[in-house]
Design a protein around this motif. Structure first.
Motif, PDB file in Angstrom:
ATOM      1  N   LYS A  45       1.098  -1.695  -0.370  1.00 55.75           N
ATOM      2  CA  LYS A  45      -0.126  -0.022   0.108  1.00 55.75           C
ATOM      3  C   LYS A  45       0.916   0.988  -0.022  1.00 55.75           C
ATOM      4  O   LYS A  45       0.558   1.966  -1.125  1.00 55.75           O
ATOM      5  CB  LYS A  45      -0.991  -0.252   1.658  1.00 55.75           C
ATOM      6  CG  LYS A  45      -2.395  -1.222   0.972  1.00 55.75           C
ATOM      7  CD  LYS A  45      -2.513  -0.760   2.292  1.00 55.75           C
ATOM      8  CE  LYS A  45      -4.242  -2.039   2.128  1.00 55.75           C
ATOM      9  NZ  LYS A  45      -5.199  -1.757   3.714  1.00 55.75           N
ATOM     10  N   GLU A  46       1.794   1.089   0.772  1.00 58.57           N
ATOM     11  CA  GLU A  46       3.465   2.558   0.887  1.00 58.57           C
ATOM     12  C   GLU A  46       3.466   2.815  -0.628  1.00 58.57           C
ATOM     13  O   GLU A  46       3.858   3.690  -1.032  1.00 58.57           O
ATOM     14  CB  GLU A  46       3.858   1.767   1.914  1.00 58.57           C
ATOM     15  CG  GLU A  46       3.069   2.603   3.789  1.00 58.57           C
ATOM     16  CD  GLU A  46       4.118   1.691   4.353  1.00 58.57           C
ATOM     17  OE1 GLU A  46       5.563   1.552   3.948  1.00 58.57           O
ATOM     18  OE2 GLU A  46       4.232   1.752   5.729  1.00 58.57           O
ATOM     19  N   LYS A  47       4.060   1.282  -1.113  1.00 62.11           N
ATOM     20  CA  LYS A  47       4.738   1.473  -2.542  1.00 62.11           C
ATOM     21  C   LYS A  47       3.701   2.389  -3.739  1.00 62.11           C
ATOM     22  O   LYS A  47       3.802   3.139  -3.838  1.00 62.11           O
ATOM     23  CB  LYS A  47       4.842   0.325  -2.737  1.00 62.11           C
ATOM     24  CG  LYS A  47       5.641   0.264  -4.245  1.00 62.11           C
ATOM     25  CD  LYS A  47       6.313  -1.532  -4.959  1.00 62.11           C
ATOM     26  CE  LYS A  47       7.118  -1.162  -6.546  1.00 62.11           C
ATOM     27  NZ  LYS A  47       7.023  -2.206  -6.673  1.00 62.11           N
ATOM     28  N   GLU A  51       3.645   5.763  -5.464  1.00 59.15           N
ATOM     29  CA  GLU A  51       4.126   5.831  -7.229  1.00 59.15           C
ATOM     30  C   GLU A  51       2.549   6.228  -7.703  1.00 59.15           C
ATOM     31  O   GLU A  51       3.038   7.657  -8.130  1.00 59.15           O
ATOM     32  CB  GLU A  51       3.462   4.593  -7.574  1.00 59.15           C
ATOM     33  CG  GLU A  51       4.497   3.304  -7.688  1.00 59.15           C
ATOM     34  CD  GLU A  51       3.649   1.619  -8.037  1.00 59.15           C
ATOM     35  OE1 GLU A  51       3.266   1.491  -8.658  1.00 59.15           O
ATOM     36  OE2 GLU A  51       5.015   1.166  -7.672  1.00 59.15           O
ATOM     37  N   LEU A  52       1.570   6.489  -6.930  1.00 61.68           N
ATOM     38  CA  LEU A  52       0.472   8.073  -7.438  1.00 61.68           C
ATOM     39  C   LEU A  52       0.608   9.109  -6.641  1.00 61.68           C
ATOM     40  O   LEU A  52       0.469   9.947  -6.964  1.00 61.68           O
ATOM     41  CB  LEU A  52      -0.950   7.010  -6.746  1.00 61.68           C
ATOM     42  CG  LEU A  52      -1.393   6.101  -6.680  1.00 61.68           C
ATOM     43  CD1 LEU A  52      -2.808   6.260  -5.611  1.00 61.68           C
ATOM     44  CD2 LEU A  52      -2.365   6.211  -8.451  1.00 61.68           C
ATOM     45  N   GLY A  53       1.618   9.189  -5.928  1.00 59.30           N
ATOM     46  CA  GLY A  53       2.161  10.789  -5.490  1.00 59.30           C
ATOM     47  C   GLY A  53       3.067  11.745  -6.693  1.00 59.30           C
ATOM     48  O   GLY A  53       2.952  12.014  -7.013  1.00 59.30           O
ATOM     49  N   ALA A  95      -7.033   3.037  -9.573  1.00 61.36           N
ATOM     50  CA  ALA A  95      -5.794   2.321  -7.860  1.00 61.36           C
ATOM     51  C   ALA A  95      -7.486   2.532  -6.713  1.00 61.36           C
ATOM     52  O   ALA A  95      -8.554   3.016  -7.618  1.00 61.36           O
ATOM     53  CB  ALA A  95      -5.021   3.856  -7.789  1.00 61.36           C
ATOM     54  N   LYS A  96      -6.978   1.958  -6.063  1.00 54.67           N
ATOM     55  CA  LYS A  96      -7.923   2.082  -4.792  1.00 54.67           C
ATOM     56  C   LYS A  96      -8.035   3.485  -4.345  1.00 54.67           C
ATOM     57  O   LYS A  96      -7.238   4.433  -4.065  1.00 54.67           O
ATOM     58  CB  LYS A  96      -7.583   1.572  -3.831  1.00 54.67           C
ATOM     59  CG  LYS A  96      -7.877   0.417  -4.100  1.00 54.67           C
ATOM     60  CD  LYS A  96      -6.949  -0.467  -2.540  1.00 54.67           C
ATOM     61  CE  LYS A  96      -7.604  -2.062  -2.661  1.00 54.67           C
ATOM     62  NZ  LYS A  96      -8.728  -3.075  -2.352  1.00 54.67           N
ATOM     63  N   ASN A  97      -9.431   4.035  -3.946  1.00 55.64           N
ATOM     64  CA  ASN A  97      -9.770   5.607  -4.041  1.00 55.64           C
ATOM     65  C   ASN A  97      -9.242   6.226  -2.920  1.00 55.64           C
ATOM     66  O   ASN A  97      -8.623   7.187  -2.584  1.00 55.64           O
ATOM     67  CB  ASN A  97     -10.826   6.100  -4.062  1.00 55.64           C
ATOM     68  CG  ASN A  97     -11.721   5.445  -5.588  1.00 55.64           C
ATOM     69  OD1 ASN A  97     -10.839   5.676  -6.268  1.00 55.64           O
ATOM     70  ND2 ASN A  97     -13.329   4.994  -5.674  1.00 55.64           N
ATOM     71  N   ALA A 143      -2.987   9.632  -1.121  1.00 51.51           N
ATOM     72  CA  ALA A 143      -1.703  10.136  -1.980  1.00 51.51           C
ATOM     73  C   ALA A 143      -1.911  11.624  -2.634  1.00 51.51           C
ATOM     74  O   ALA A 143      -0.439  12.293  -2.593  1.00 51.51           O
ATOM     75  CB  ALA A 143      -1.085   9.662  -3.597  1.00 51.51           C
ATOM     76  N   VAL A 144      -2.791  12.037  -3.122  1.00 52.14           N
ATOM     77  CA  VAL A 144      -3.477  13.550  -3.763  1.00 52.14           C
ATOM     78  C   VAL A 144      -2.994  14.233  -2.239  1.00 52.14           C
ATOM     79  O   VAL A 144      -2.483  15.404  -2.320  1.00 52.14           O
ATOM     80  CB  VAL A 144      -4.286  13.353  -3.921  1.00 52.14           C
ATOM     81  CG1 VAL A 144      -5.392  13.216  -3.041  1.00 52.14           C
ATOM     82  CG2 VAL A 144      -4.566  14.373  -5.052  1.00 52.14           C
ATOM     83  N   ASP A 145      -3.068  13.743  -1.458  1.00 47.05           N
ATOM     84  CA  ASP A 145      -2.965  14.612  -0.196  1.00 47.05           C
ATOM     85  C   ASP A 145      -1.448  15.677  -0.336  1.00 47.05           C
ATOM     86  O   ASP A 145      -0.136  15.026  -0.594  1.00 47.05           O
ATOM     87  CB  ASP A 145      -2.997  14.074   1.703  1.00 47.05           C
ATOM     88  CG  ASP A 145      -3.025  15.009   2.767  1.00 47.05           C
ATOM     89  OD1 ASP A 145      -4.437  16.295   2.390  1.00 47.05           O
ATOM     90  OD2 ASP A 145      -2.671  15.304   3.865  1.00 47.05           O
TER      91      ASP A 145
END
Length: 172
Positions: free
Chosen positions: A6-8, A12-14, A53-55, A61-63
């Motif tokens: 999950k952290e990975k 990636e999303l970040g 991706a999971k919301n 990640a978007v935060d």
């Protein structure tokens, strides 16, 4: 998925949210696997990426990124389409949405600016990076070809005048 995975994914999303010129969020509920493959194929052809991706992970990640405004859109079955070119992803999703009624564009983010549905459509109508480069190269090359044409024109004009005079002399 364990915590490390999950952290990975969040990392990636970040990176996607930070480095992309545009990120478009759409709802894909009801699309078949073949239709999603079609979307991915169109995206690949346009140098664009598609990511499901999971919301919950995407919201984490978007935060704190320039795309923080996307968080409210991350509800339900969403897909992220993104590209370095600020126009490419918007063009891909708009074209895909025209042929797939189940695919709903929710909005996006371009360089920190929030895009609603109409904003994504407006961005998709802008010329892409390649189109802009081609028009600039054409504009730069045009004066050179005009100069070459102007230099060559007097010689061709003289040749045509001489040809006309010669034809009149033969006719007389």
């Amino acid at each position: 998925m364990d915590r490390a995975q999950k952290e990975k994914v969040v990392e990636e999303l970040g990176q996607i949210f930070e480095s992309s010129g545009v990120v478009v969020v759409a709802r894909y509920e009801g699309l078949t696997v073949a239709e999603m493959q079609d979307l991915r194929g169109r995206a690949r052809a346009a140098d664009t990426s598609v990511r499901v991706a999971k919301n919950r992970l995407a919201k984490i990640a978007v935060d704190g990124t320039q795309c923080e405004s996307l968080a409210p859109l991350l509800e339900g079955m969403t897909v992220l389409t993104y590209s370095e070119d600020p126009v490419a992803a918007a063009k891909v999703v708009e074209d895909f949405a025209k042929t797939n009624a189940k695919f709903q564009i929710l909005g996006g983010n371009m360089g920190g600016s929030v895009l609603d549905r109409a904003g994504v459509e407006a961005v998709s109508k802008m010329p892409s990076r390649e189109e802009l480069i081609a028009s600039i190269v054409g504009a730069i090359g045009a004066p050179a070809s005009n100069i070459a044409g102007a230099i060559g024109a007097p010689a061709s004009n003289i040749a045509s005048i001489l040809s006309t005079i010669e034809e009149k002399a033969e006719a007389a």
